[in-house]
Design a protein around this motif. Structure first.
Motif, PDB file in Angstrom:
ATOM      1  N   GLY A 129       6.142   4.673   2.838  1.00 54.00           N
ATOM      2  CA  GLY A 129       4.965   4.419   2.014  1.00 54.00           C
ATOM      3  C   GLY A 129       4.204   5.658   1.593  1.00 54.00           C
ATOM      4  O   GLY A 129       3.139   5.548   0.978  1.00 54.00           O
ATOM      5  N   VAL A 130       4.721   6.848   1.914  1.00 53.38           N
ATOM      6  CA  VAL A 130       4.069   8.100   1.531  1.00 53.38           C
ATOM      7  C   VAL A 130       5.006   8.860   0.595  1.00 53.38           C
ATOM      8  O   VAL A 130       6.195   9.008   0.879  1.00 53.38           O
ATOM      9  CB  VAL A 130       3.746   8.977   2.754  1.00 53.38           C
ATOM     10  CG1 VAL A 130       3.031  10.260   2.326  1.00 53.38           C
ATOM     11  CG2 VAL A 130       2.872   8.209   3.739  1.00 53.38           C
ATOM     12  N   HIS A 131       4.463   9.344  -0.520  1.00 48.29           N
ATOM     13  CA  HIS A 131       5.282   9.986  -1.551  1.00 48.29           C
ATOM     14  C   HIS A 131       4.659  11.302  -1.981  1.00 48.29           C
ATOM     15  O   HIS A 131       3.442  11.488  -1.893  1.00 48.29           O
ATOM     16  CB  HIS A 131       5.435   9.060  -2.760  1.00 48.29           C
ATOM     17  CG  HIS A 131       5.791   7.661  -2.388  1.00 48.29           C
ATOM     18  ND1 HIS A 131       7.081   7.241  -2.178  1.00 48.29           N
ATOM     19  CD2 HIS A 131       4.999   6.567  -2.154  1.00 48.29           C
ATOM     20  CE1 HIS A 131       7.081   5.959  -1.839  1.00 48.29           C
ATOM     21  NE2 HIS A 131       5.831   5.529  -1.827  1.00 48.29           N
ATOM     22  N   LEU A 132       5.504  12.213  -2.461  1.00 50.93           N
ATOM     23  CA  LEU A 132       5.049  13.539  -2.867  1.00 50.93           C
ATOM     24  C   LEU A 132       5.430  13.800  -4.314  1.00 50.93           C
ATOM     25  O   LEU A 132       6.584  13.619  -4.707  1.00 50.93           O
ATOM     26  CB  LEU A 132       5.675  14.614  -1.973  1.00 50.93           C
ATOM     27  CG  LEU A 132       5.324  16.075  -2.274  1.00 50.93           C
ATOM     28  CD1 LEU A 132       3.832  16.308  -2.079  1.00 50.93           C
ATOM     29  CD2 LEU A 132       6.133  17.011  -1.374  1.00 50.93           C
ATOM     30  N   LEU A 133       4.443  14.208  -5.112  1.00 51.77           N
ATOM     31  CA  LEU A 133       4.673  14.562  -6.510  1.00 51.77           C
ATOM     32  C   LEU A 133       4.252  16.005  -6.748  1.00 51.77           C
ATOM     33  O   LEU A 133       3.257  16.462  -6.205  1.00 51.77           O
ATOM     34  CB  LEU A 133       3.845  13.655  -7.440  1.00 51.77           C
ATOM     35  CG  LEU A 133       4.412  12.297  -7.823  1.00 51.77           C
ATOM     36  CD1 LEU A 133       3.426  11.572  -8.716  1.00 51.77           C
ATOM     37  CD2 LEU A 133       5.744  12.436  -8.535  1.00 51.77           C
ATOM     38  N   LYS A 134       5.008  16.710  -7.578  1.00 52.91           N
ATOM     39  CA  LYS A 134       4.606  18.051  -7.966  1.00 52.91           C
ATOM     40  C   LYS A 134       3.363  17.953  -8.851  1.00 52.91           C
ATOM     41  O   LYS A 134       3.003  16.878  -9.327  1.00 52.91           O
ATOM     42  CB  LYS A 134       5.737  18.748  -8.719  1.00 52.91           C
ATOM     43  CG  LYS A 134       6.985  19.002  -7.877  1.00 52.91           C
ATOM     44  CD  LYS A 134       8.055  19.703  -8.687  1.00 52.91           C
ATOM     45  CE  LYS A 134       9.300  19.954  -7.852  1.00 52.91           C
ATOM     46  NZ  LYS A 134      10.375  20.617  -8.639  1.00 52.91           N
ATOM     47  N   VAL A 173       0.835  -1.201   0.000  1.00 50.35           N
ATOM     48  CA  VAL A 173       0.000   0.000   0.000  1.00 50.35           C
ATOM     49  C   VAL A 173       0.872   1.255   0.000  1.00 50.35           C
ATOM     50  O   VAL A 173       1.851   1.352   0.735  1.00 50.35           O
ATOM     51  CB  VAL A 173      -0.972   0.022   1.204  1.00 50.35           C
ATOM     52  CG1 VAL A 173      -1.975  -1.118   1.092  1.00 50.35           C
ATOM     53  CG2 VAL A 173      -0.236  -0.034   2.522  1.00 50.35           C
ATOM     54  N   GLN A 174       0.512   2.199  -0.857  1.00 51.02           N
ATOM     55  CA  GLN A 174       1.296   3.427  -1.022  1.00 51.02           C
ATOM     56  C   GLN A 174       0.340   4.613  -1.110  1.00 51.02           C
ATOM     57  O   GLN A 174      -0.711   4.536  -1.742  1.00 51.02           O
ATOM     58  CB  GLN A 174       2.110   3.365  -2.321  1.00 51.02           C
ATOM     59  CG  GLN A 174       2.945   2.100  -2.511  1.00 51.02           C
ATOM     60  CD  GLN A 174       4.307   2.203  -1.865  1.00 51.02           C
ATOM     61  OE1 GLN A 174       4.794   3.290  -1.607  1.00 51.02           O
ATOM     62  NE2 GLN A 174       4.946   1.057  -1.629  1.00 51.02           N
ATOM     63  N   LEU A 175       0.722   5.717  -0.492  1.00 51.76           N
ATOM     64  CA  LEU A 175      -0.044   6.959  -0.583  1.00 51.76           C
ATOM     65  C   LEU A 175       0.774   7.974  -1.374  1.00 51.76           C
ATOM     66  O   LEU A 175       1.923   8.257  -1.028  1.00 51.76           O
ATOM     67  CB  LEU A 175      -0.345   7.521   0.808  1.00 51.76           C
ATOM     68  CG  LEU A 175      -1.009   8.914   0.851  1.00 51.76           C
ATOM     69  CD1 LEU A 175      -2.401   8.861   0.211  1.00 51.76           C
ATOM     70  CD2 LEU A 175      -1.084   9.434   2.285  1.00 51.76           C
ATOM     71  N   ILE A 176       0.174   8.523  -2.440  1.00 61.78           N
ATOM     72  CA  ILE A 176       0.847   9.527  -3.250  1.00 61.78           C
ATOM     73  C   ILE A 176       0.094  10.849  -3.121  1.00 61.78           C
ATOM     74  O   ILE A 176      -1.108  10.919  -3.389  1.00 61.78           O
ATOM     75  CB  ILE A 176       0.913   9.110  -4.732  1.00 61.78           C
ATOM     76  CG1 ILE A 176       1.680   7.801  -4.888  1.00 61.78           C
ATOM     77  CG2 ILE A 176       1.587  10.203  -5.571  1.00 61.78           C
ATOM     78  CD1 ILE A 176       1.746   7.293  -6.312  1.00 61.78           C
ATOM     79  N   ILE A 177       0.798  11.881  -2.701  1.00 61.25           N
ATOM     80  CA  ILE A 177       0.231  13.228  -2.598  1.00 61.25           C
ATOM     81  C   ILE A 177       0.676  14.015  -3.826  1.00 61.25           C
ATOM     82  O   ILE A 177       1.873  14.102  -4.112  1.00 61.25           O
ATOM     83  CB  ILE A 177       0.715  13.935  -1.320  1.00 61.25           C
ATOM     84  CG1 ILE A 177       0.327  13.123  -0.071  1.00 61.25           C
ATOM     85  CG2 ILE A 177       0.136  15.349  -1.233  1.00 61.25           C
ATOM     86  CD1 ILE A 177       0.979  13.615   1.214  1.00 61.25           C
ATOM     87  N   ILE A 178      -0.275  14.560  -4.559  1.00 58.56           N
ATOM     88  CA  ILE A 178       0.043  15.329  -5.763  1.00 58.56           C
ATOM     89  C   ILE A 178      -0.542  16.731  -5.645  1.00 58.56           C
ATOM     90  O   ILE A 178      -1.733  16.887  -5.355  1.00 58.56           O
ATOM     91  CB  ILE A 178      -0.529  14.674  -7.040  1.00 58.56           C
ATOM     92  CG1 ILE A 178       0.056  13.269  -7.243  1.00 58.56           C
ATOM     93  CG2 ILE A 178      -0.223  15.524  -8.268  1.00 58.56           C
ATOM     94  CD1 ILE A 178      -0.442  12.571  -8.495  1.00 58.56           C
ATOM     95  N   GLY A 179       0.290  17.738  -5.869  1.00 57.01           N
ATOM     96  CA  GLY A 179      -0.252  19.095  -5.865  1.00 57.01           C
ATOM     97  C   GLY A 179       0.822  20.166  -5.861  1.00 57.01           C
ATOM     98  O   GLY A 179       1.973  19.906  -5.504  1.00 57.01           O
ATOM     99  N   GLU A 213       9.516  17.512   4.060  1.00 57.87           N
ATOM    100  CA  GLU A 213      10.340  16.920   5.108  1.00 57.87           C
ATOM    101  C   GLU A 213       9.629  15.761   5.793  1.00 57.87           C
ATOM    102  O   GLU A 213      10.233  14.724   6.089  1.00 57.87           O
ATOM    103  CB  GLU A 213      10.707  17.995   6.134  1.00 57.87           C
ATOM    104  CG  GLU A 213      11.656  19.062   5.586  1.00 57.87           C
ATOM    105  CD  GLU A 213      11.914  20.173   6.587  1.00 57.87           C
ATOM    106  OE1 GLU A 213      11.478  20.017   7.757  1.00 57.87           O
ATOM    107  OE2 GLU A 213      12.540  21.177   6.219  1.00 57.87           O
ATOM    108  N   LYS A 214       8.328  15.928   6.030  1.00 58.96           N
ATOM    109  CA  LYS A 214       7.553  14.873   6.684  1.00 58.96           C
ATOM    110  C   LYS A 214       7.465  13.633   5.795  1.00 58.96           C
ATOM    111  O   LYS A 214       7.634  12.500   6.275  1.00 58.96           O
ATOM    112  CB  LYS A 214       6.150  15.395   6.991  1.00 58.96           C
ATOM    113  CG  LYS A 214       5.178  14.357   7.547  1.00 58.96           C
ATOM    114  CD  LYS A 214       5.476  14.015   8.981  1.00 58.96           C
ATOM    115  CE  LYS A 214       4.398  13.106   9.558  1.00 58.96           C
ATOM    116  NZ  LYS A 214       4.618  12.786  10.969  1.00 58.96           N
ATOM    117  N   VAL A 215       7.218  13.845   4.518  1.00 57.08           N
ATOM    118  CA  VAL A 215       7.077  12.735   3.583  1.00 57.08           C
ATOM    119  C   VAL A 215       8.378  11.944   3.475  1.00 57.08           C
ATOM    120  O   VAL A 215       8.366  10.707   3.350  1.00 57.08           O
ATOM    121  CB  VAL A 215       6.632  13.254   2.197  1.00 57.08           C
ATOM    122  CG1 VAL A 215       6.790  12.186   1.131  1.00 57.08           C
ATOM    123  CG2 VAL A 215       5.178  13.721   2.253  1.00 57.08           C
TER     124      VAL A 215
END
Length: 308
Positions: free
Chosen positions: A223-228, A197-203, A216-218
């Motif tokens: 399992g948590v990722h950040l995308l522009k 399971v993976q969480l991707i934050i996009i924004g 920094e938190k990500v």
């Protein structure tokens, strides 16, 4: 008619896409609709001069406080559209409440996206009940679009075989009120139990300082990722390819108890394909019934006629 539409027009935001959609509705009826970013207007005097120089016949504003206040005392008739911030945040400030009341008093009509939002507005301004209408946002189903999902995941630092993973998608501008880190700790704990399971934050980084906090938190959250931000077409494709889309918001009163429920219900959903199909089917039926693009188009075309 020549219509001025005031809204926050940051690229790829909810306000921006809503404003563009309303513009298309009005122009389809033969009106000229000019979009103006509220961030470029520091006073109602600026808007008044714009109205005079461009000979606008009427105006619309998305958000009573952010945009509607710029139309106070306007020489042209106008309508307003409630934003969530009006009801969930600005209504907590007495000074802003008074400004929004004056805007409502001058407006020919006000539009709420939901019945719940309308009822909250009425509780603050009971005398405006008869001029507040409910019109849900219209949705057009996106066509099938080719999208390199694997490349997108690799850019987020996910080197695994994407076919073996289960992705949840959280889409929002990185600002404190949207609270994109709401699920981070609970999701990391779940990821340690089940690495698939993976969480991707996009924004986009709407608030640069807060965006750094998120980054920094990500980096420390398993399992948590950040995308522009990515183009809208790619975003629609990503939504179709992920397992589920999640949302969070401080202003909408997310309780801590929801965290445990979220993981529990998500596990049930993953293990039950029949439930998955049922939810998807009912969601499509709900969107078709309550978020008709055609109905939204007719509604705004009729709203504007009342400004003539």
């Amino acid at each position: 008619m020549r219509v001025l539409l005031l809204a926050s027009l940051r690229a790829r935001t909810g306000n921006g896409t809503t404003a563009q959609r309303i513009q298309e509705h009005l122009e389809a009826a033969g009106h000229v609709c000019f979009l103006k970013d509220t961030f470029s207007c520091d006073s109602s005097l600026v808007v008044s001069k714009l109205i005079s120089s461009e000979n606008f016949d009427a105006a619309l504003a998305i958000h009573l406080y952010k945009a509607g206040r710029l139309l106070q005392g306007s020489r042209i008739p106008f309508g307003v559209i409630f934003g969530g911030t009006d009801i969930n945040e600005d209504a907590k400030c007495e000074e802003k409440v008074q400004v929004m009341e004056k805007v409502l008093n001058e407006a020919r009509f006000a539009v709420s996206f939901t019945e719940a939002m309308r009822e909250k507005a009425i509780s603050n301004w009971p005398h405006t009940r008869n001029k507040i209408y409910v019109q849900a946002q219209g949705i057009v189903t996106a066509p099938n679009i080719s999208f390199n999902w694997k490349k997108c995941l690799q850019s987020a630092g996910i080197p695994h075989d994407c076919n073996s993973l289960c992705f949840f998608l959280l889409i929002c501008g990185l600002r404190r009120v949207k609270d994109p880190l709401y699920l981070a700790d609970a999701f990391s704990e779940w990821h340690r139990e089940d690495p698939s399971v993976q969480l991707i934050i996009i924004g986009p980084a709407v608030d640069p300082v807060f965006a750094e906090e998120v980054k920094e938190k990500v980096q420390r959250a398993d399992g948590v990722h950040l995308l522009k931000e990515i183009p809208q077409e790619d975003l629609h494709a990503a939504v179709k390819k992920c397992f589920a889309v999640v949302n969070s918001s401080i202003s909408e009163g997310m309780s801590a108890a929801l965290l445990e429920e979220f993981v529990q219900l998500s596990k049930s959903l993953i293990s039950d394909p029949c439930l998955q199909r049922k939810i998807v089917t009912r969601a499509k039926e709900y969107v078709t019934k309550h978020h008709s693009w055609e109905h939204e188009r007719n509604a705004y075309q009729n709203f504007v006629l009342s400004l003539h």
